[in-house]
Design a protein around this motif. Structure first.
Motif, mmCIF file in Angstrom:
data_model
loop_
_atom_site.group_PDB
_atom_site.id
_atom_site.type_symbol
_atom_site.label_atom_id
_atom_site.label_comp_id
_atom_site.label_asym_id
_atom_site.label_seq_id
_atom_site.Cartn_x
_atom_site.Cartn_y
_atom_site.Cartn_z
ATOM 1 N N PRO A 71 0.835 -1.199 0.000
ATOM 2 C CA PRO A 71 0.000 0.000 0.000
ATOM 3 C C PRO A 71 0.878 1.261 0.000
ATOM 4 C CG PRO A 71 0.094 -0.941 2.194
ATOM 5 C CD PRO A 71 0.802 -1.913 1.297
ATOM 6 N N PHE A 72 0.379 2.341 -0.559
ATOM 7 C CA PHE A 72 1.139 3.591 -0.486
ATOM 8 C C PHE A 72 0.810 4.354 0.789
ATOM 9 C CE2 PHE A 72 -2.802 5.045 -2.519
ATOM 10 C CZ PHE A 72 -3.067 6.239 -1.855
ATOM 11 N N ALA A 73 -0.287 3.906 1.491
ATOM 12 C CA ALA A 73 -0.628 4.537 2.771
ATOM 13 C C ALA A 73 -1.470 3.567 3.576
ATOM 14 C CB ALA A 73 -1.388 5.840 2.542
ATOM 15 N N LYS A 74 -1.372 3.697 4.916
ATOM 16 C CA LYS A 74 -2.185 2.891 5.832
ATOM 17 C C LYS A 74 -2.730 3.800 6.920
ATOM 18 C CE LYS A 74 -1.319 -1.324 6.827
ATOM 19 N NZ LYS A 74 -0.750 -2.591 7.378
ATOM 20 N N ASP A 75 -3.966 3.481 7.350
ATOM 21 C CA ASP A 75 -4.563 4.220 8.454
ATOM 22 C C ASP A 75 -5.521 3.281 9.159
ATOM 23 O OD1 ASP A 75 -5.628 5.986 10.269
ATOM 24 O OD2 ASP A 75 -6.563 7.309 8.792
ATOM 25 N N GLY A 76 -5.116 2.723 10.294
ATOM 26 C CA GLY A 76 -5.954 1.795 11.029
ATOM 27 C C GLY A 76 -6.239 0.555 10.208
ATOM 28 N N VAL A 77 -7.513 0.278 10.011
ATOM 29 C CA VAL A 77 -7.893 -0.930 9.278
ATOM 30 C C VAL A 77 -7.824 -0.728 7.763
ATOM 31 C CG1 VAL A 77 -9.391 -1.729 11.134
ATOM 32 C CG2 VAL A 77 -10.350 -0.331 9.291
ATOM 33 N N PHE A 78 -7.473 0.491 7.334
ATOM 34 C CA PHE A 78 -7.462 0.801 5.903
ATOM 35 C C PHE A 78 -6.046 0.766 5.322
ATOM 36 C CE2 PHE A 78 -11.029 3.647 7.468
ATOM 37 C CZ PHE A 78 -12.030 2.710 7.190
ATOM 38 N N SER A 79 -5.939 0.095 4.195
ATOM 39 C CA SER A 79 -4.712 0.136 3.398
ATOM 40 C C SER A 79 -5.084 0.662 2.023
ATOM 41 C CB SER A 79 -4.092 -1.263 3.268
ATOM 42 O OG SER A 79 -3.737 -1.777 4.525
ATOM 43 N N PHE A 80 -4.334 1.662 1.540
ATOM 44 C CA PHE A 80 -4.660 2.306 0.265
ATOM 45 C C PHE A 80 -3.658 1.899 -0.802
ATOM 46 C CE2 PHE A 80 -6.619 5.016 3.470
ATOM 47 C CZ PHE A 80 -7.893 5.218 2.937
ATOM 48 N N TYR A 81 -4.196 1.593 -1.994
ATOM 49 C CA TYR A 81 -3.376 1.172 -3.113
ATOM 50 C C TYR A 81 -3.723 2.027 -4.337
ATOM 51 C CZ TYR A 81 -2.679 -3.032 -0.285
ATOM 52 O OH TYR A 81 -2.367 -3.904 0.726
ATOM 53 N N ALA A 82 -2.714 2.296 -5.149
ATOM 54 C CA ALA A 82 -2.930 3.014 -6.408
ATOM 55 C C ALA A 82 -1.653 2.950 -7.219
ATOM 56 C CB ALA A 82 -3.322 4.468 -6.145
ATOM 57 N N ASP A 83 -1.762 3.212 -8.513
ATOM 58 C CA ASP A 83 -0.567 3.369 -9.324
ATOM 59 C C ASP A 83 0.119 4.682 -8.931
ATOM 60 O OD1 ASP A 83 -2.941 4.628 -10.658
ATOM 61 O OD2 ASP A 83 -1.356 5.385 -11.978
ATOM 62 N N ASP A 84 1.303 4.921 -9.423
ATOM 63 C CA ASP A 84 2.084 6.083 -8.995
ATOM 64 C C ASP A 84 1.349 7.395 -9.241
ATOM 65 O OD1 ASP A 84 4.082 4.408 -8.178
ATOM 66 O OD2 ASP A 84 5.315 4.669 -9.992
ATOM 67 N N ALA A 85 0.713 7.530 -10.415
ATOM 68 C CA ALA A 85 0.056 8.795 -10.747
ATOM 69 C C ALA A 85 -1.096 9.072 -9.801
ATOM 70 C CB ALA A 85 -0.439 8.774 -12.186
ATOM 71 N N ASN A 86 -1.906 8.069 -9.530
ATOM 72 C CA ASN A 86 -3.036 8.271 -8.623
ATOM 73 C C ASN A 86 -2.582 8.460 -7.185
ATOM 74 O OD1 ASN A 86 -5.715 8.211 -9.960
ATOM 75 N ND2 ASN A 86 -4.977 6.258 -10.791
ATOM 76 N N ALA A 87 -1.552 7.728 -6.776
ATOM 77 C CA ALA A 87 -1.037 7.886 -5.402
ATOM 78 C C ALA A 87 -0.528 9.306 -5.197
ATOM 79 C CB ALA A 87 0.068 6.869 -5.140
ATOM 80 N N LYS A 88 0.151 9.820 -6.169
ATOM 81 C CA LYS A 88 0.670 11.186 -6.079
ATOM 82 C C LYS A 88 -0.462 12.189 -6.014
ATOM 83 C CE LYS A 88 3.843 14.384 -8.383
ATOM 84 N NZ LYS A 88 4.753 14.587 -9.555
ATOM 85 N N ALA A 89 -1.539 11.935 -6.749
ATOM 86 C CA ALA A 89 -2.663 12.874 -6.802
ATOM 87 C C ALA A 89 -3.397 12.977 -5.472
ATOM 88 C CB ALA A 89 -3.640 12.471 -7.900
ATOM 89 N N VAL A 90 -3.404 11.894 -4.677
ATOM 90 C CA VAL A 90 -4.191 11.921 -3.437
ATOM 91 C C VAL A 90 -3.326 12.079 -2.187
ATOM 92 C CG1 VAL A 90 -6.023 10.539 -4.467
ATOM 93 C CG2 VAL A 90 -4.180 9.385 -3.220
ATOM 94 N N GLY A 91 -2.018 12.004 -2.323
ATOM 95 C CA GLY A 91 -1.154 12.173 -1.153
ATOM 96 C C GLY A 91 -1.084 10.928 -0.297
ATOM 97 N N ASP A 92 -0.386 11.039 0.828
ATOM 98 C CA ASP A 92 -0.204 9.857 1.673
ATOM 99 C C ASP A 92 -0.527 10.172 3.134
ATOM 100 O OD1 ASP A 92 1.864 11.503 2.250
ATOM 101 O OD2 ASP A 92 3.458 10.016 1.941
ATOM 102 N N GLY A 93 -1.556 10.983 3.363
ATOM 103 C CA GLY A 93 -1.930 11.323 4.725
ATOM 104 C C GLY A 93 -2.817 10.268 5.345
ATOM 105 N N ASP A 94 -3.722 10.726 6.223
ATOM 106 C CA ASP A 94 -4.646 9.780 6.837
ATOM 107 C C ASP A 94 -5.784 9.477 5.869
ATOM 108 O OD1 ASP A 94 -6.301 12.001 6.872
ATOM 109 O OD2 ASP A 94 -6.173 12.298 9.042
#
Length: 952
Positions: free
Chosen positions: A789-812
């Motif tokens: 995942p490019f980010a995790k927050d509690g029970v959530f793990s977030f996945y995306a390709d590089d372009a989408n990950a960059k667009a949404v950031g890696d915060g909570d």
């Protein structure tokens, strides 16, 4: 004809016989035949024949009530298209008129006494179509004093030859030029020679060549008047030709006839009993008030000719006509007139060419009006037997839709569609996917097989029918299962279209494995999901029964498919075949829908009989102005292409609610490709007009008597706000079958306007390819390829390709979701793609969440469950307009199920499908984010909903 009748030899009409000319009437009407008026003309005026054309029938059938009783009688017995109904009415009229004229036929030994019926004007430039129609009508009317009218176009001449060779009496119509006349006289003689060479009788074949007159002067004289008014230097010479060119043209045609009659070739045919093809003067009513109203009768009288006279001119000639043998008078003068028009540049050749085209177009226009009038009366008679459609459109959209409908009429696109002309779409492979047009009649013709199966299912005592399929194989049957429920004495139909292990387990618990009939439904037979579902339930059923469950499995698949081979190997009880020329989403009225319907005890005759109304109402003979399914397709296509209204929001009455899911697949998979298409929005509870942008068309499918008051009020508010709303009303649940075909046809039309192939699904295969790669990797390594995942927050793990990950950031979680959803702009849509069990709880969760997003972002929302949607809206999400913002939701499986004879499990398959889907979305540059929930699903979904609420 109210003028006083002249009697005996003083009647100019009767006097024509002395000069060898036969007066025919260019008019037919049922009441005129029935009340004795036609017979009176025969007896008192020497009438010797009758001609009809689309314009005449349009006036006869389009107004009044003469035909209503027969229409009601015919429609009570059978389901007909407007064209079929018209033909039955017309054939009755022609047969009645031939009865009145038959004594003339006998008295003249077959020279006269004919009634003419025209082949469809739509076939004027179609040789083979004209031949087929001429032979069919000849057989249908079955009267020796019938003539079939064939237009004298270049394509018509060989059809004349073929019809004559088959022994059909022919009236060749729409002849304007000498060259065209020469061609049809040649065709007549060649047809006789062909027939004679086969040893067949030619003595009873009759033909006339209808040479049109006054229309030529209308064109030529108009040109003369314009040039004279402009001060042309040849004004005097031009004025001297007014009212003369048409008659001179006809006289020269007659001279050609006389020359041919003197040839050795004709002498041989005459010796074999052949009759001459008489010249018939048509269009003999005077249009120009400056000329005598009987000009084109008086000046064209001669032996072995016919004048087909319109009613007003018939009356006028009776009253004050002066018969004389005028046709051979001053032939040299006629030649001079033709030479003069050429010298003066009036260009008779170009005029006659144009008149042929205009004449054919005028007959097409009249035929459209005629069939439109018949269709309108038919709808009024059938009433609630038909689904009803009403469109309320804003002004600009309405005008654009009307223009597009008229274009379909003028270009004959509807007839081309039914003729399987791929150029209606992209001109590629569309023609091979149109068997759905005929499948209703095909299934009705083989209804006994399905009814026998239904009876056997009942006799075997099955309590459940579980259909295992995906997409087109499952969504139609699901509509039938949800709409009709369990039928008395029959098993309950259930549809499983998921690889989610929890959902599979839920279905397995709901049925009695010992008394369940499994329907494995797969068009190609190679689709992953039905194959592994079949494997699972075959093992489960064998365990429950204690023996091989051969008699508990049937399949619906295309002939020669992999599934057919499996079914034979496993000794399935029955194998039902689909039609290779029908794609999955168009297959509900084929065996893919009818076999599960039969197993569930649904009345198939009633169901398919209802569908047949929609087929006939959409037929090639129903003009676009009366063709509701075509109009629906035009509305959807034009709204999307021209006005950016590409979100089609389905609103369905609760009793037919599941129809929306089927419609989703139909529109999305058919139109969402090449960066364009319709994005269907199903099950999105209606809000007030203020929550919507200007990118919607609302399709309200309501069941009369079972309306939802809140829906009705919301729809009325949308209409009042000027939103485009199409309302389709069903009067009983069996009309859902009409809705199936109605929407299939509309989708095909919309695809044409969008300039795409509505029968392929290129991007569905892309996801399948990725899924196969992942499952193959699991079989090789024992695990799916690693991902982080490019980010995790509690029970959530977030996945995306590089372009989408960059667009949404890696915060909570809230910040990521906020950044993601706020990428949605006006005209976009948000799609929630949940790879979890589709049960009551999850459906309530996803509906609440989508409405929260819609109301906050003012964009359309889709709420989908995977992998079900991969075979449905997944095509549009990947191949349609790049206006989607996607949130894929995956979760840990509480339990998993093995797939028999495979290393991977159902949970692994579902995970591979989700990842394959997401990878293709990313490859296509879509705004896509995946969130994976760890731990208990219910708590995770609640937390996700709260996070999204904060984000938007």
């Amino acid at each position: 004809m109210d003028a006083e009748q002249n009697k005996g030899s003083t009647n100019p009409l009767k006097a024509l016989e002395r000069f060898g000319q036969s007066p025919w009437l260019d008019f037919i009407q049922r009441s005129y035949t029935a009340d004795g008026s036609l017979r009176k003309l025969v007896d008192e005026d020497g009438l010797k024949g009758v001609t009809s054309n689309p314009a005449i029938f349009e006036k006869a059938m389009g107004y009044g009530t003469d035909y209503d009783a027969q229409m009601k009688e015919l429609l009570a017995r059978e389901t007909l298209s407007a064209g079929e109904l018209y033909e039955k009415l017309a054939v009755t009229d022609i047969q009645d008129a031939t009865k009145v004229l038959h004594p003339v036929y006998v008295a003249t030994k077959g020279v006269d006494g004919y009634v003419s019926l025209e082949v469809s004007p739509y076939l004027a430039f179609d040789t083979e179509g004209t031949i087929h129609e001429a032979l069919r009508l000849w057989k249908e009317v079955d009267r020796e004093n019938l003539m079939i009218k064939i237009p004298g176009t270049r394509e018509g001449a060989p059809a004349v030859q073929a019809a004559i060779a088959e022994g059909v009496n022919v009236n060749v119509t729409l002849l304007f030029s000498l060259d065209a006349y020469k061609a049809v006289l040649e065709a007549y003689m060649a047809g006789l020679e062909t027939r004679h060479a086969k040893g067949e009788d030619i003595s009873k074949i009759a033909s006339v060549a209808s040479f049109f007159v006054s229309r030529i002067d209308g064109k030529i004289d108009g040109e003369i008047d314009a040039r004279v008014a402009a001060g042309d230097k040849d004004a005097a010479a031009l004025k001297a030709l007014r009212g003369k060119v048409a008659i001179a043209n006809a006289k020269l045609a007659y001279q050609h006839y006389l020359d041919v009659m003197k040839t050795e070739r004709w002498a041989k045919l005459k010796a074999a009993g052949a009759r001459p093809q008489r010249l018939l003067w048509a269009s003999t009513g005077t249009k120009d008030k400056a000329f005598s109203d009987v000009l084109y009768v008086e000046e064209l009288i001669g032996p072995e000719t016919v004048n087909t006279i319109p009613p007003a001119t018939f009356d006028a000639f009776r009253d004050h006509g002066t018969p004389r043998e005028s046709l051979t008078e001053d032939v040299a003068g006629a030649r001079h007139v033709i030479d003069e028009q050429a010298r003066l540049g009036l260009d008779l050749g170009a005029v006659t060419e144009k008149l042929v085209v205009e004449g054919c177009a005028a007959f097409v226009d009249a035929f459209d009006k005629l069939l439109g009038a018949v269709a309108a009366k038919q709808k009024a008679i059938l009433g609630d037997k038909l689904i009803a459609q009403e469109a309320r459109l804003p002004g600009e959209l309405k005008a654009a839709v009307e223009a597009a409908i008229e274009d379909w009429r003028k270009e004959g696109k509807l007839r081309r569609l039914w003729a399987r002309d791929a150029s209606v779409w992209t001109g590629n492979g569309e023609a091979k996917w149109l068997d759905w047009l005929d499948v209703v009649e095909d299934r009705l013709a083989h209804i006994a097989e399905l009814e026998n199966f239904s009876r056997e299912v009942k006799e075997r005592g099955f309590t459940d029918v579980l259909l295992l399929g995906m997409g087109g194989s499952s969504l139609g049957p699901e509509v039938l299962a949800e709409t009709f429920g369990r039928q008395p004495g029959f098993p309950r139909l259930r549809v499983l279209d998921s690889t989610d292990p929890q959902e599979i387990a839920t279905f397995e618990k709901a049925i009695n494995l010992k008394t369940t009939l499994f329907v494995v439904s797969s068009k190609s037979g190679a689709t992953l999901e039905p194959n592994i579902l079949k494997a699972h339930f075959r093992v489960a059923a064998e365990k429950a029964l204690g023996h091989a469950p051969d008699g508990h499995f049937v399949t619906v698949t295309d002939p020669g498919s992999q599934m057919e081979e499996v079914a034979r190997k496993c000794s399935f009880w029955k194998i039902f075949h689909g039609l290779g020329g029908i794609g999955g989403r168009f297959s509900v009225l084929s065996n893919f829908g009818m076999v599960p319907a039969a197993a569930a005890g649904i009345d198939l005759r009633k169901l398919l009989g209802s569908a047949l109304y929609a087929v006939k109402e959409s037929a090639a003979s129903v003009p676009p102005a009366e063709n509701a399914a075509l109009q629906l397709g035009v509305i959807l296509g034009v709204a999307a292409k021209t006005f950016g209204r590409d979100k089609v929001t389905f609103v369905t009455s609760p009793a037919i609610r599941d129809l929306g899911a089927w419609l989703e697949q139909l529109l999305a998979e058919s139109t969402g490709k090449r960066g364009r298409g319709l994005i269907p929005i199903d099950d999105e509870t209606l809000g007030g007009p203020g929550v919507y942008g200007k990118d919607r068309v609302f399709a309200y499918v309501r069941l009369k008597g079972a309306e939802d008051a809140a829906q009705e009020a919301a729809i009325e508010a949308l209409r009042a706000a000027g939103e485009p709303v199409v309302t389709i009303t069903l009067t009983d649940t069996y009309q859902v079958a009409q809705a199936f075909f109605h929407w299939e046809f509309a989708t095909a039309v919309a695809g044409s306007i969008l300039e795409i192939d509505p029968f392929d699904q290129p991007d569905v295969e892309a996801s399948k390819v990725e899924t196969r790669k992942l499952t193959a990797a699991f079989n090789e390594t024992g695990s799916l390829p690693p991902e982080a995942p490019f980010a995790k927050d509690g029970v959530f793990s977030f996945y995306a390709d590089d372009a989408n990950a960059k667009a949404v950031g890696d915060g909570d979680a809230v910040s990521i979701l906020k950044a993601h959803f706020h990428r949605a702009k006006a005209g976009d849509y948000v799609a929630l793609l949940a790879y979890i069990e589709r049960d009551k709880t999850s459906r309530s969760w996803i509906q609440a969440l989508r409405l929260k997003l819609r109301d906050a972002l003012h964009v359309a929302t889709a709420a989908e469950f995977g992998p079900r949607f991969l075979h449905s809206t997944g095509q549009a999400y990947k191949g349609g307009p790049a206006s989607g913002v996607f949130l894929q939701v995956t979760a840990d499986d509480a339990a998993d199920l093995p797939v028999p004879d495979e290393k991977f499990t159902f949970g692994i398959v579902k995970a591979a499908q989700a990842r394959g889907d997401f990878d293709v979305l990313s490859e296509r540059g879509r705004r896509a984010l995946r969130v994976h929930i760890s731990g208990p699903l219910e708590a995770g979904l609640k937390a996700l909903s709260e996070a999204i609420g904060k984000a938007v």
